[in-house]
Write a protein that holds these residues in place. Sequence first.
Motif: not given
Length: 226
Positions: A194-202, A24-35
């Motif tokens: 999308i930015k909110i998701i990244n901030r929560i994950i971060g 989960i940790v390695c998949s969750a960040p919204m990088g290129p594949v997340g976008i």
Amino acid sequence: MAPFAFPLQFNFLDIIIKGMIIGIVCSAPMGPVGILCVQRTLNKGRWFGFVTGLGATLSDIIYALLTGFGMSFAMELIDNPQNKFFLQIFGSVLLFIFGLYCFKSDPRKKVHQGKGIKGSLTHNFVTAFIVTFSNPLIIFLFLATFAQFAFVVPDHPLEMSLGYLSIAGGALLWWYGLTWMIDKVREFFSLDAIKIINRIIGTIVMVFSFAVFMGTAFNLFSIFTL
């Protein structure tokens, strides 16, 4: 026979939980594949988004195996309590830096507005695999999580096989949940989300890594007095 049953079950449960968290940790960040997953879910449908995550998962498992095999050769060094302490500290710091980067990044800049060609599920799977596999920096994230969770167990192929399957399971759980959520709220979903998701994950990653860092650091004196 009975005294050995409980430790064995505990080890299997332990490796499953660790593997799921790592996936989960390695998949969750919204990088290129997340976008890419978000775009395809919105533009093409939920299952096109999910097979995008499936392609990313295959790439992640390959890098996880490479990381695990590499670390297994250094386990004599890692098995030393002092070396293990410093490795876990390094893993916590690396995870914190990753969480900070995830919090500050703005993946909306990578979003393409065009809907493009829908393509087949296989095409979406393959392209997601290529996008993820072209970014070998994921190895550093696996290195940090493997070190922090003491995930690598040499000479235990059954446990490690289950662990890698659990990583895949955790990753697929994330992609399934993400595409399900986006599909349910697609009418209200915006790029700001999308930015909110990244901030929560971060934030979660930073808090977790800091807590583990402090927990490891408090064992400093007990480790060096062994």
